[in-house]
Design a protein around this motif. Structure first.
Motif, PDB file in Angstrom:
ATOM      1  N   TYR A 266     -26.610 -12.941   8.879  1.00 12.08           N
ATOM      2  CA  TYR A 266     -27.130 -13.763   7.790  1.00 12.08           C
ATOM      3  C   TYR A 266     -26.538 -15.161   7.773  1.00 12.08           C
TER       4      TYR A 266
ATOM      5  N   ALA B 152     -23.220  -3.054  -1.591  1.00  8.73           N
ATOM      6  CA  ALA B 152     -24.185  -3.675  -0.691  1.00  8.73           C
ATOM      7  C   ALA B 152     -25.385  -2.758  -0.505  1.00  8.73           C
ATOM      8  N   GLU B 153     -26.544  -3.384  -0.391  1.00  7.12           N
ATOM      9  CA  GLU B 153     -27.775  -2.657  -0.092  1.00  7.12           C
ATOM     10  C   GLU B 153     -28.548  -3.476   0.939  1.00  7.12           C
ATOM     11  N   ALA B 154     -28.847  -2.875   2.070  1.00  7.65           N
ATOM     12  CA  ALA B 154     -29.539  -3.584   3.137  1.00  7.65           C
ATOM     13  C   ALA B 154     -30.979  -3.116   3.227  1.00  7.65           C
TER      14      ALA B 154
ATOM     15  N   ARG C  64     -35.193  -6.921   5.845  1.00  7.58           N
ATOM     16  CA  ARG C  64     -35.052  -8.362   6.003  1.00  7.58           C
ATOM     17  C   ARG C  64     -34.234  -8.982   4.876  1.00  7.58           C
ATOM     18  N   CYS C  65     -33.490  -8.162   4.165  1.00  7.34           N
ATOM     19  CA  CYS C  65     -32.762  -8.644   2.992  1.00  7.34           C
ATOM     20  C   CYS C  65     -31.471  -7.861   2.842  1.00  7.34           C
ATOM     21  N   LEU C  66     -30.404  -8.575   2.508  1.00  6.14           N
ATOM     22  CA  LEU C  66     -29.134  -7.945   2.170  1.00  6.14           C
ATOM     23  C   LEU C  66     -28.787  -8.341   0.745  1.00  6.14           C
TER      24      LEU C  66
ATOM     25  N   ALA D  41     -33.350  -4.772  -2.667  1.00  2.00           N
ATOM     26  CA  ALA D  41     -33.571  -4.971  -1.239  1.00  2.00           C
ATOM     27  C   ALA D  41     -35.060  -4.938  -0.910  1.00  2.00           C
TER      28      ALA D  41
ATOM     29  N   ASP E 193     -37.335  -7.845   0.714  1.00  2.00           N
ATOM     30  CA  ASP E 193     -38.149  -7.626   1.908  1.00  2.00           C
ATOM     31  C   ASP E 193     -39.576  -8.122   1.697  1.00  2.00           C
TER      32      ASP E 193
ATOM     33  N   ARG F 177     -34.882 -14.017   6.877  1.00  2.00           N
ATOM     34  CA  ARG F 177     -34.143 -12.979   6.154  1.00  2.00           C
ATOM     35  C   ARG F 177     -33.469 -13.611   4.954  1.00  2.00           C
TER      36      ARG F 177
ATOM     37  N   LEU G 249     -30.396 -13.386   1.773  1.00  2.00           N
ATOM     38  CA  LEU G 249     -29.138 -12.868   1.246  1.00  2.00           C
ATOM     39  C   LEU G 249     -29.136 -13.098  -0.254  1.00  2.00           C
TER      40      LEU G 249
END
Length: 334
Positions: free
Chosen positions: A32, A74-76, A79-81, A107, A111, A128, A130
């Motif tokens: 990121y 954190a959550e992934a 295309r997004c954190l 998340a 996306d 992507r 953040l």
């Protein structure tokens, strides 16, 4: 994540082998961050047979790293954190933490926002997102580095990473937990997509880009293909028009000040201007105009510069475009 210190400056070492120091903490979120995020820090160091160790560390200016505010979850997504401060672990000094959106639900929102932005603005950006979610409004103000009352009503804002060069693109979306939590699912998606548009277009956005164009284009992206009518997207402006309160010109940059009077109407005016361009000339003409504005610095007469760009890209000058826009504004009363 990768983290380390640089520019370490040691103070005198006392008899116990301790000293104060300053340094820059650099952090990169893998996948990121394109360059290190920099946080000035003050350190208390202690020397032993095994070497130096950090006894205490604290901020020395600028927005803090998110984990200074509490434990981070954190959550992934694809295309997004999303990085969120655990409300239960937030420091007591941060105040009571309201029930807000959890990273797990955000998340997917991120996306969808990344995909929606790419469909309209192309792939000339990182692709992507953040997102940072503090636990309280006060924490949001610290991350934004602005505690003026007007910011409390903002659901989100896009910023550059701390310590980034002045010309670095904005690459983080900060969510205001209390305001964001009060939105519907649709409203949350619009907000995140709006901010994602700022991330995607930041490389084409300059100090001279009119805010009616940058904010209007972001809102247009957020509402694109939503099925909402103009009156549904611009309810405050429609009420003003019905009451006989009409704008005379496209909004000036100063009208977008956070907390300013009639801010909702200003954003709605900007959305309507960009939506008008997309409907009359096609979405790609709006995108091309946006990039052309960022590529050509204005001379001393900014209005003449914008007039020329509109003539070149849309085939009509600023005065003619404004007349068409005012007709759209008046039509909101129908």
């Amino acid at each position: 994540m990768r983290a380390g210190y640089r520019n370490l400056l040691l103070g005198p070492v006392d008899r116990t082998g301790r000293c104060a120091a300053t340094a820059e903490l650099t952090v990169e979120v893998t996948g990121y961050d394109r360059q290190p995020v920099v946080h000035p820090r003050r350190l208390a160091l202690a020397r032993s047979a095994a070497g130096w160790r950090v006894e205490r560390e604290e901020g020395a200016g600028g927005p803090p790293p998110l984990w200074d505010l509490g434990a981070v979850r954190a959550e992934a997504g694809a295309r997004c954190l999303v990085l969120g401060v655990d409300a239960g672990g937030a420091p007591a000094s941060a105040g009571p933490a309201p029930a807000g959106p959890a990273p797990a639900g955000l998340a997917a929102v991120g996306d969808r926002a990344a995909a929606a932005v790419e469909a309209l603005w192309g792939t000339a950006w990182a692709g992507r997102l953040l997102l940072e979610l503090p636990a309280t409004r006060e924490q949001f103000a610290r991350l934004v580095a602005d505690d003026r009352p007007g910011w409390s009503g903002m659901a989100a804002v896009t910023v550059a990473a701390p310590g980034a060069p002045l010309n670095a693109p904005a690459d983080r979306i900060l969510l205001n937990p209390e305001t964001f939590a009060g939105l519907s699912d649709f409203g949350r998606q619009v907000v995140v997509t709006h901010e994602a548009a700022h991330v995607a277009t930041r490389a084409d956005t300059r100090a001279w880009t009119p805010l009616w164009l940058s904010e209007g284009a972001a809102d247009w992206t957020g509402y694109h293909d939503s099925g909402r009518t103009a009156r549904q997207i611009a309810p405050e402006l429609a009420r003003d028009v019905a009451a006989g309160r009409l704008p005379a010109a496209l909004p000036e940059d100063a009208a977008f000040t956070a907390g300013g009077e009639g801010l909702a109407q200003v954003y709605e005016q900007a959305w309507l201007a960009c939506d008008l361009i997309a409907r009359r000339f096609g979405p790609q003409r709006l995108v091309a105009l946006y990039r052309a504005v960022g590529a050509a610095a204005p001379g001393p007469d900014r209005q003449a510069w914008l007039d020329g760009l509109l003539r070149d890209r849309l085939g009509e000058g600023l005065a003619e475009f404004t007349r068409h826009w005012l007709a759209e504004v008046r039509a909101l009363a129908a």
